[in-house]
Write a protein that holds these residues in place. Structure first.
Motif, PDB file in Angstrom:
ATOM      1  N   LEU A   1      39.543  35.682  34.746  1.00  0.00           N
ATOM      2  CA  LEU A   1      38.738  36.843  34.341  1.00  0.00           C
ATOM      3  C   LEU A   1      37.355  36.818  34.966  1.00  0.00           C
ATOM      4  CD1 LEU A   1      39.511  37.515  30.569  1.00  0.00           C
ATOM      5  CD2 LEU A   1      40.204  38.848  32.563  1.00  0.00           C
ATOM      6  N   ILE A   2      36.737  35.654  35.014  1.00  0.00           N
ATOM      7  CA  ILE A   2      35.409  35.527  35.625  1.00  0.00           C
ATOM      8  C   ILE A   2      35.475  35.890  37.110  1.00  0.00           C
ATOM      9  CG2 ILE A   2      33.619  33.866  36.288  1.00  0.00           C
ATOM     10  CD1 ILE A   2      34.265  32.414  33.581  1.00  0.00           C
ATOM     11  N   VAL A   3      36.473  35.358  37.803  1.00  0.00           N
ATOM     12  CA  VAL A   3      36.614  35.625  39.246  1.00  0.00           C
ATOM     13  C   VAL A   3      36.931  37.099  39.484  1.00  0.00           C
ATOM     14  CG1 VAL A   3      37.917  35.054  41.336  1.00  0.00           C
ATOM     15  CG2 VAL A   3      37.247  33.238  39.758  1.00  0.00           C
ATOM     16  N   ILE A   4      37.801  37.669  38.674  1.00  0.00           N
ATOM     17  CA  ILE A   4      38.146  39.086  38.826  1.00  0.00           C
ATOM     18  C   ILE A   4      36.933  39.971  38.520  1.00  0.00           C
ATOM     19  CG2 ILE A   4      39.517  40.974  37.824  1.00  0.00           C
ATOM     20  CD1 ILE A   4      41.873  38.965  37.722  1.00  0.00           C
ATOM     21  N   PHE A   5      36.159  39.607  37.510  1.00  0.00           N
ATOM     22  CA  PHE A   5      34.943  40.357  37.197  1.00  0.00           C
ATOM     23  C   PHE A   5      34.000  40.361  38.404  1.00  0.00           C
ATOM     24  CE2 PHE A   5      30.564  40.530  35.614  1.00  0.00           C
ATOM     25  CZ  PHE A   5      30.589  41.729  34.916  1.00  0.00           C
ATOM     26  N   ALA A   6      33.814  39.195  39.017  1.00  0.00           N
ATOM     27  CA  ALA A   6      32.966  39.106  40.211  1.00  0.00           C
ATOM     28  C   ALA A   6      33.551  39.948  41.349  1.00  0.00           C
ATOM     29  CB  ALA A   6      32.817  37.649  40.649  1.00  0.00           C
ATOM     30  N   ALA A   7      34.860  39.857  41.557  1.00  0.00           N
ATOM     31  CA  ALA A   7      35.521  40.598  42.638  1.00  0.00           C
ATOM     32  C   ALA A   7      35.355  42.099  42.478  1.00  0.00           C
ATOM     33  CB  ALA A   7      37.007  40.238  42.682  1.00  0.00           C
ATOM     34  N   VAL A   8      35.605  42.587  41.271  1.00  0.00           N
ATOM     35  CA  VAL A   8      35.508  44.030  41.022  1.00  0.00           C
ATOM     36  C   VAL A   8      34.075  44.516  41.222  1.00  0.00           C
ATOM     37  CG1 VAL A   8      35.697  45.795  39.216  1.00  0.00           C
ATOM     38  CG2 VAL A   8      37.548  44.151  39.555  1.00  0.00           C
ATOM     39  N   ASN A   9      33.107  43.746  40.750  1.00  0.00           N
ATOM     40  CA  ASN A   9      31.710  44.147  40.923  1.00  0.00           C
ATOM     41  C   ASN A   9      31.280  44.125  42.387  1.00  0.00           C
ATOM     42  OD1 ASN A   9      30.201  44.834  38.362  1.00  0.00           O
ATOM     43  ND2 ASN A   9      31.442  43.087  37.755  1.00  0.00           N
TER      44      ASN A   9
ATOM     45  N   ILE B   1      39.710  39.208  48.432  1.00  0.00           N
ATOM     46  CA  ILE B   1      40.174  37.821  48.417  1.00  0.00           C
ATOM     47  C   ILE B   1      39.895  37.194  47.047  1.00  0.00           C
ATOM     48  CG2 ILE B   1      39.785  35.526  49.415  1.00  0.00           C
ATOM     49  CD1 ILE B   1      39.187  37.159  52.098  1.00  0.00           C
ATOM     50  N   LEU B   2      38.715  37.460  46.495  1.00  0.00           N
ATOM     51  CA  LEU B   2      38.397  36.954  45.156  1.00  0.00           C
ATOM     52  C   LEU B   2      39.346  37.531  44.103  1.00  0.00           C
ATOM     53  CD1 LEU B   2      34.496  36.924  45.148  1.00  0.00           C
ATOM     54  CD2 LEU B   2      36.041  34.948  45.122  1.00  0.00           C
ATOM     55  N   LEU B   3      39.711  38.777  44.258  1.00  0.00           N
ATOM     56  CA  LEU B   3      40.665  39.396  43.335  1.00  0.00           C
ATOM     57  C   LEU B   3      42.001  38.653  43.386  1.00  0.00           C
ATOM     58  CD1 LEU B   3      41.221  41.680  41.328  1.00  0.00           C
ATOM     59  CD2 LEU B   3      41.825  43.130  43.276  1.00  0.00           C
ATOM     60  N   ASN B   4      42.438  38.318  44.581  1.00  0.00           N
ATOM     61  CA  ASN B   4      43.678  37.570  44.743  1.00  0.00           C
ATOM     62  C   ASN B   4      43.561  36.193  44.081  1.00  0.00           C
ATOM     63  OD1 ASN B   4      46.327  37.898  46.267  1.00  0.00           O
ATOM     64  ND2 ASN B   4      45.701  35.852  46.903  1.00  0.00           N
ATOM     65  N   ILE B   5      42.431  35.523  44.278  1.00  0.00           N
ATOM     66  CA  ILE B   5      42.204  34.213  43.659  1.00  0.00           C
ATOM     67  C   ILE B   5      42.218  34.342  42.136  1.00  0.00           C
ATOM     68  CG2 ILE B   5      40.447  32.415  43.284  1.00  0.00           C
ATOM     69  CD1 ILE B   5      39.672  32.816  46.276  1.00  0.00           C
ATOM     70  N   GLY B   6      41.550  35.373  41.612  1.00  0.00           N
ATOM     71  CA  GLY B   6      41.508  35.579  40.171  1.00  0.00           C
ATOM     72  C   GLY B   6      42.879  35.811  39.577  1.00  0.00           C
ATOM     73  N   ILE B   7      43.691  36.593  40.254  1.00  0.00           N
ATOM     74  CA  ILE B   7      45.060  36.832  39.782  1.00  0.00           C
ATOM     75  C   ILE B   7      45.848  35.522  39.808  1.00  0.00           C
ATOM     76  CG2 ILE B   7      47.248  37.995  40.309  1.00  0.00           C
ATOM     77  CD1 ILE B   7      45.473  40.383  41.321  1.00  0.00           C
ATOM     78  N   GLY B   8      45.670  34.750  40.870  1.00  0.00           N
ATOM     79  CA  GLY B   8      46.331  33.444  40.957  1.00  0.00           C
ATOM     80  C   GLY B   8      45.942  32.535  39.800  1.00  0.00           C
ATOM     81  N   CYS B   9      44.667  32.588  39.397  1.00  0.00           N
ATOM     82  CA  CYS B   9      44.204  31.782  38.261  1.00  0.00           C
ATOM     83  C   CYS B   9      44.820  32.282  36.957  1.00  0.00           C
ATOM     84  CB  CYS B   9      42.680  31.819  38.163  1.00  0.00           C
ATOM     85  SG  CYS B   9      41.837  30.924  39.483  1.00  0.00           S
ATOM     86  N   ILE B  10      44.783  33.591  36.741  1.00  0.00           N
ATOM     87  CA  ILE B  10      45.305  34.143  35.481  1.00  0.00           C
ATOM     88  C   ILE B  10      46.776  33.799  35.279  1.00  0.00           C
ATOM     89  CG2 ILE B  10      45.971  36.321  34.362  1.00  0.00           C
ATOM     90  CD1 ILE B  10      43.212  37.369  34.949  1.00  0.00           C
ATOM     91  N   VAL B  11      47.577  33.925  36.320  1.00  0.00           N
ATOM     92  CA  VAL B  11      49.004  33.614  36.179  1.00  0.00           C
ATOM     93  C   VAL B  11      49.297  32.143  36.483  1.00  0.00           C
ATOM     94  CG1 VAL B  11      49.699  35.993  36.630  1.00  0.00           C
ATOM     95  CG2 VAL B  11      49.630  34.369  38.525  1.00  0.00           C
TER      96      VAL B  11
END
Length: 175
Positions: free
Chosen positions: A67-75, A118-128
């Motif tokens: 969630l933290i990584v995805i939040f950063a990616a989206v912003n 790329i950060l979005l991809n990393i965040g998804i990888g972390c969540i799942v």
């Protein structure tokens, strides 16, 4: 009236085959849409994870970290897109660039939209909690650089010349 390319001109506008070539020539010659590349990498990662699950984070860490990584990616993506809209250039890579964004996040990186992807991809990888998706982020970065960023840079150099070269000399490709 026919021009030298075999097209008719009417009121300063070309008609015919060369008009179609001219309409598509003013854009970067990328291998595919970055969104399609992102989706393909994600599907490949999920597919491998279905057959060979490979968790890499301790239990309970994946969701909050993701969630933290995805939040950063989206912003990052939102602020980068906002800057492109501000300078009135196209966000769609298949359309001509009207200008180059050089301020905001673009004063730190020439490619904040792709960093966000790329950060979005990393965040998804972390969540799942999928090592495959996480590792494929490196493949996503390489594919974006070779298939999208380098052709896009060549296009921008040709279109904006010295203005883009000055920007390119001052700001790093990634970070």
């Amino acid at each position: 009236m026919l021009d030298l390319r075999g097209s008719r001109q009417r009121g300063g506008q070309r008609e015919g085959p060369s008009a179609m070539r001219d309409a598509t020539a003013d854009r970067a010659n990328v291998i595919a849409s970055p969104t399609v590349i992102f989706a393909g990498v994600l599907v490949l990662g999920f597919g491998l994870d279905m057959f060979w699950p490979a968790p890499f984070l301790p239990e309970g860490w994946g969701f909050p970290l993701g969630l933290i990584v995805i939040f950063a990616a989206v912003n990052i993506k939102l602020f980068a897109a906002q800057e492109m809209v501000r300078v009135k250039t196209n966000l769609n890579i298949r359309k001509p660039a009207n200008d180059i964004a050089t301020s905001g996040l673009y004063s730190v990186s020439r490619n904040p939209l792709y960093i966000g992807m790329i950060l979005l991809n990393i965040g998804i990888g972390c969540i799942v909690n999928s090592l495959w998706i996480f590792l494929f982020s490196a493949g996503l970065a390489v594919t974006l650089q070779k298939g999208v960023i380098e052709p896009e840079e060549a296009y921008l150099e040709g279109k904006f010349g010295a203005k883009y070269l000055r920007y390119k000399a001052k700001v790093r490709r990634w970070i």
